[in-house]
Design a protein around this motif. Structure first.
Motif, PDB file in Angstrom:
ATOM      1  N   VAL A   3       0.741  -1.270  -0.098  1.00  0.00           N
ATOM      2  CA  VAL A   3      -0.090   0.106   0.034  1.00  0.00           C
ATOM      3  C   VAL A   3       1.075   1.367  -0.004  1.00  0.00           C
ATOM      4  N   LYS A   4       0.566   2.242  -1.042  1.00  0.00           N
ATOM      5  CA  LYS A   4       1.466   3.281  -1.035  1.00  0.00           C
ATOM      6  C   LYS A   4       0.480   4.592  -0.780  1.00  0.00           C
ATOM      7  N   MET A   5       0.794   5.616   0.152  1.00  0.00           N
ATOM      8  CA  MET A   5      -0.177   6.645   0.356  1.00  0.00           C
ATOM      9  C   MET A   5       0.459   7.912   0.136  1.00  0.00           C
TER      10      MET A   5
ATOM     11  N   LYS B 239     -10.203  -4.169  -3.240  1.00  0.00           N
ATOM     12  CA  LYS B 239     -11.594  -3.402  -2.986  1.00  0.00           C
ATOM     13  C   LYS B 239     -11.007  -2.798  -1.651  1.00  0.00           C
ATOM     14  N   ARG B 240      -9.869  -3.025  -1.069  1.00  0.00           N
ATOM     15  CA  ARG B 240      -9.485  -2.245   0.255  1.00  0.00           C
ATOM     16  C   ARG B 240      -9.523  -0.647  -0.315  1.00  0.00           C
ATOM     17  N   VAL B 241      -9.270  -0.407  -1.567  1.00  0.00           N
ATOM     18  CA  VAL B 241      -9.015   0.966  -1.927  1.00  0.00           C
ATOM     19  C   VAL B 241     -10.197   1.775  -1.746  1.00  0.00           C
ATOM     20  N   ASP B 242     -11.409   1.125  -1.564  1.00  0.00           N
ATOM     21  CA  ASP B 242     -12.788   2.013  -1.315  1.00  0.00           C
ATOM     22  C   ASP B 242     -12.555   2.681   0.020  1.00  0.00           C
ATOM     23  N   VAL B 243     -12.054   2.060   0.780  1.00  0.00           N
ATOM     24  CA  VAL B 243     -12.017   2.738   2.117  1.00  0.00           C
ATOM     25  C   VAL B 243     -11.004   4.253   1.792  1.00  0.00           C
ATOM     26  N   ALA B 244     -10.141   4.111   1.206  1.00  0.00           N
ATOM     27  CA  ALA B 244      -9.345   5.361   0.860  1.00  0.00           C
ATOM     28  C   ALA B 244     -10.172   6.426   0.012  1.00  0.00           C
ATOM     29  N   ALA B 245     -10.801   5.779  -0.962  1.00  0.00           N
ATOM     30  CA  ALA B 245     -12.026   6.617  -1.832  1.00  0.00           C
ATOM     31  C   ALA B 245     -13.047   7.211  -0.932  1.00  0.00           C
ATOM     32  N   VAL B 246     -13.315   6.847   0.024  1.00  0.00           N
ATOM     33  CA  VAL B 246     -14.556   7.498   0.960  1.00  0.00           C
ATOM     34  C   VAL B 246     -13.644   8.464   2.057  1.00  0.00           C
ATOM     35  N   ALA B 247     -12.580   8.215   2.184  1.00  0.00           N
ATOM     36  CA  ALA B 247     -11.804   9.111   3.030  1.00  0.00           C
ATOM     37  C   ALA B 247     -11.289  10.323   2.090  1.00  0.00           C
ATOM     38  N   LEU B 248     -11.021  10.230   0.998  1.00  0.00           N
ATOM     39  CA  LEU B 248     -10.757  11.137  -0.070  1.00  0.00           C
ATOM     40  C   LEU B 248     -11.793  12.086  -0.250  1.00  0.00           C
ATOM     41  N   THR B 249     -13.008  11.490  -0.465  1.00  0.00           N
ATOM     42  CA  THR B 249     -14.243  12.167  -0.875  1.00  0.00           C
ATOM     43  C   THR B 249     -14.566  13.180   0.621  1.00  0.00           C
TER      44      THR B 249
ATOM     45  N   ALA C  67      -7.934   6.464  12.983  1.00  0.00           N
ATOM     46  CA  ALA C  67      -9.119   5.969  14.041  1.00  0.00           C
ATOM     47  C   ALA C  67     -10.161   5.435  13.300  1.00  0.00           C
ATOM     48  N   LEU C  68     -10.290   5.246  12.106  1.00  0.00           N
ATOM     49  CA  LEU C  68     -11.370   4.706  11.425  1.00  0.00           C
ATOM     50  C   LEU C  68     -11.781   3.168  12.092  1.00  0.00           C
ATOM     51  N   ASP C  69     -12.929   2.948  12.363  1.00  0.00           N
ATOM     52  CA  ASP C  69     -13.345   1.827  12.973  1.00  0.00           C
ATOM     53  C   ASP C  69     -13.821   0.675  11.915  1.00  0.00           C
TER      54      ASP C  69
ATOM     55  N   ASP D 213      -5.618  -3.055   9.849  1.00  0.00           N
ATOM     56  CA  ASP D 213      -5.883  -3.109   8.424  1.00  0.00           C
ATOM     57  C   ASP D 213      -4.761  -2.400   7.437  1.00  0.00           C
ATOM     58  N   PRO D 214      -4.336  -3.112   6.417  1.00  0.00           N
ATOM     59  CA  PRO D 214      -3.383  -2.507   5.630  1.00  0.00           C
ATOM     60  C   PRO D 214      -3.098  -1.023   5.430  1.00  0.00           C
ATOM     61  N   VAL D 215      -4.568  -0.602   4.937  1.00  0.00           N
ATOM     62  CA  VAL D 215      -4.706   0.748   4.589  1.00  0.00           C
ATOM     63  C   VAL D 215      -4.204   1.613   6.046  1.00  0.00           C
ATOM     64  N   LEU D 216      -4.739   1.258   7.117  1.00  0.00           N
ATOM     65  CA  LEU D 216      -4.561   2.006   8.432  1.00  0.00           C
ATOM     66  C   LEU D 216      -2.979   1.816   8.617  1.00  0.00           C
TER      67      LEU D 216
END
Length: 462
Positions: A387-389, A411-421, A431-433, A445-448
Motif C-alpha cells: 500500500v502506498k499513500m 477492494k480495500r481502495v474503497d476505504v481510501a476513496a471514501v476518506a478522499l471524498t 482512527a477509522l473503525d 488493516d493495511p490501509v490503516l
C-alpha cells in the motif's frame, strides 16, 4: 398539460440509456417523446466485461448486455440501432442521421427540445504503418470483442502482442493467456500501469513476468509488420526490437469521442472531453446534456477536470441527466479517480492522485509505503499486499492511495476513496473503525498501517 417535449439521445450505452430510462420514469409518453440513436449493434452493454468474455470467464456475449433494444422499446424509448448521427444543428435544434444498414438511404433530420450527447470514447489507435492490417484489434465495443474472438477461433494464434500496459492492456494480456497464446506486452514507459507510480508499477511488472506474461518496458511500437498474406506477423519497436505476433491487441487507452460536439461548437476541455456543469448540462447550453466517456469530470482532490472513462461514472451521469430532463433536480459532484483491475491473481487499485499529478497541481506531499497481509498472518491464505499513500505535507490531507497485492487487496481502495471524498487527513484515517476478524484482516488493516506511517511522515516534514 403543456406541449409534448422531445428528447434525443446520441449513444445507446450506459450514459445515454440511463438518461433515457430515468427521464421515462419521470415523464410519460404523453409528456415526453424519447428517441435514441446507436450506431452499433448492441445497447446497454458492459465494455468492462469484454476481457473476461474474451478470456472465457464469461461464457456468453449476451451476459454482458444489461438491456436489449427491444426491452428499451417496451419501456417507451424509441431506440434506433445501426443509426449514426452525422451532424448536430444547435440553432435549428435538430440532428441529422444516417441508416448504416442502408448506405444509399437519404439522411434525415430529427428535432429535439433536449439533447443528450453520450457518444463514449474510442480506443487510441496511433497512425503507425500496418496498424490497419488484419489481426490488429482495438477493444471498446461488443463488436470489437466479437471480431477478436473470431480471429482467435479462426486463426492459429500462438503469439499475441498487446501494445500498451494500462488497465485494458493487462486485462487483455490475461485473456489471451487464458486462450493459450504466448503473450508479450509492450509498454513505452518505464513500467506497466502508468495509472500507478513507477515504483508500484514495478510490482505489476515483476508479477506479470512471473505469470508467464512477457512484459517489456521502454518499448514504444513503431510498426506492425505483415506477412505475404497481409496479416500481422510481428510488431517492431524503437531500437530495432521485433516481437512475433499472430494477433495484436491495442491497450493504449481511450480518448473522448467528441467529433460531433466539436463540429457543433460545443466546449471541450484539455483532453477533448465535453465540459459540463454539475447538472451534466453542457456549459453555455441550456438544453444540451452530456455524460459518460465523452465528458471531463471534476477531480475532487486536485480541483481540475479530468477524462476518466468508467461505466460507474457513465451510469451516474445518465441518472443525473434523466432526472433533470424529467423536471427534477440532481447533480454529479465529481470523482476521486478510483479504479481497480486484475491480471491473473494480482489485484491493482488506485484512488486520488499519483505523485506526478500532485506535482502538476502544485501540491507538496509526503509518501508512505508499507507491506502487509490480507488476513491475520497466521490465518491460512494470508497474502501479501503493498500500500502506498500520498498526503499533503502541511495539512496531512489524504491525496492518494495505490494498492498492489493478491486476494483481498483491490477492494480495500474503497476505504481510501471514501476518506478522499470526505477530505480526511491521514491522522483521522488511523482512527477509522474498520471491521476485523482474522479471516478478513490483520488487527491493523493495511490501509490503516499506511495511514499511520503517512501520519509520521507528515509530522517529520514539519
Amino acid at each position: 398539460m403543456g406541449a409534448k417535449q422531445r428528447l434525443v439521445v446520441i449513444g445507446g450505452d450506459a450514459a445515454g440509456m440511463s438518461a433515457a430510462s430515468q427521464a421515462r420514469r419521470m415523464k410519460s409518453e404523453d409528456e415526453l417523446d424519447i428517441t435514441a440513436f446507436e450506431r452499433g449493434r448492441f445497447s446497454s452493454f458492459s465494455a468492462c466485461g469484454i476481457p473476461y468474455w474474451v478470456g472465457g470467464d464469461v461464457p456468453e456475449r449476451d451476459q454482458l448486455i444489461a438491456r436489449t433494444p427491444e426491452e428499451h422499446r417496451r419501456r417507451g424509448i424509441d431506440l434506433r440501432m445501426r443509426t449514426e448521427v452525422t451532424e448536430i444543428d444547435l440553432d435549428r435544434q435538430c440532428v441529422r442521421t444516417r441508416d448504416l444498414e442502408e448506405p444509399g438511404a437519404e439522411e434525415r433530420w430529427h428535432g429535439f427540445d433536449h439533447l443528450v450527447i453520450a457518444t463514449g470514447a474510442r480506443p487510441v489507435r496511433p497512425p503507425l504503418p500496418g496498424m490497419d492490417a488484419p489481426g490488429v484489434h482495438g477493444i471498446q465495443t461488443l463488436d470489437d470483442g466479437q471480431a477478436l474472438l473470431d480471429t482467435l477461433q479462426k486463426e492459429e494464434i500462438r503469439n499475441a502482442v498487446v501494445i500498451g500496459a494500462g488497465y485494458i492492456g493487462v486485462e487483455m494480456a490475461e485473456a489471451l493467456r487464458h486462450r493459450g497464446a504466448e503473450v508479450t506486452v509492450l509498454e513505452r514507459d518505464d513500467q506497466p500501469m502508468s495509472t500507478l507510480d513507477p515504483d508500484m508499477g514495478a510490482l505489476v511488472h515483476e508479477a506479470m513476468n512471473g505469470m508467464g506474461i512477457r512484459t517489456v518496458a521502454r518499448a514504444a511500437a513503431t510498426e506492425v509488420l505483415t506477412g505475404p498474406d497481409g496479416r500481422v506477423r510481428a510488431v517492431a519497436t524503437e531500437g530495432g526490437g521485433e516481437y512475433r505476433a499472430d494477433v495484436v491487441v491495442l491497450g493504449l487507452g481511450v480518448r473522448p469521442e467528441t467529433s460531433l460536439a466539436k463540429d457543433a461548437g460545443l466546449p471541450l476541455g484539455e483532453s477533448g472531453g465535453l465540459l459540463t456543469d454539475l447538472a451534466m448540462r453542457v456549459r453555455g447550453h441550456e438544453n444540451v446534456w452530456a455524460g459518460g466517456d465523452c465528458v471531463e469530470v471534476l477531480d475532487l482532490v486536485s480541483g481540475r477536470t479530468r477524462h476518466i472513462a468508467l461505466g460507474t461514472h457513465a451510469n451516474k451521469h445518465g441518472q443525473v441527466i434523466g432526472r433533470n430532463v424529467g423536471g427534477g433536480v440532481a447533480t454529479f459532484p465529481g470523482v476521486v479517480g478510483t479504479a481497480v483491475s486484475k491480471v491473473c491473481d494480482l489485484e491493482i487499485a488506485r484512488t486520488g492522485l499519483l505523485e506526478k499529478q500532485a506535482r502538476e497541481v502544485g501540491l507538496q506531499y509526503v509518501t508512505a509505503k508499507i507491506e502487509s497481509t490480507s488476513r491475520a498472518g497466521y490465518y491460512p491464505g494470508a497474502a501479501l499486499m503493498t500500500v502506498k499513500m500520498l498526503a499533503e505535507k502541511r495539512t496531512g490531507r489524504l491525496l492518494g492511495v495505490q494498492i498492489v497485492g493478491r486476494e483481498g487487496a483491490g477492494k480495500r481502495v474503497d476505504v481510501a476513496a471514501v476518506a478522499l471524498t470526505a477530505g480526511m487527513t491521514v491522522e483521522q484515517m488511523t482512527a477509522l473503525d474498520l471491521g476485523y476478524a482474522p479471516p478478513f484482516s490483520p488487527v491493523w488493516d493495511p490501509v490503516l498501517v499506511a495511514a499511520r506511517k503517512a501520519t509520521s511522515a507528515v509530522a517529520a516534514a514539519g
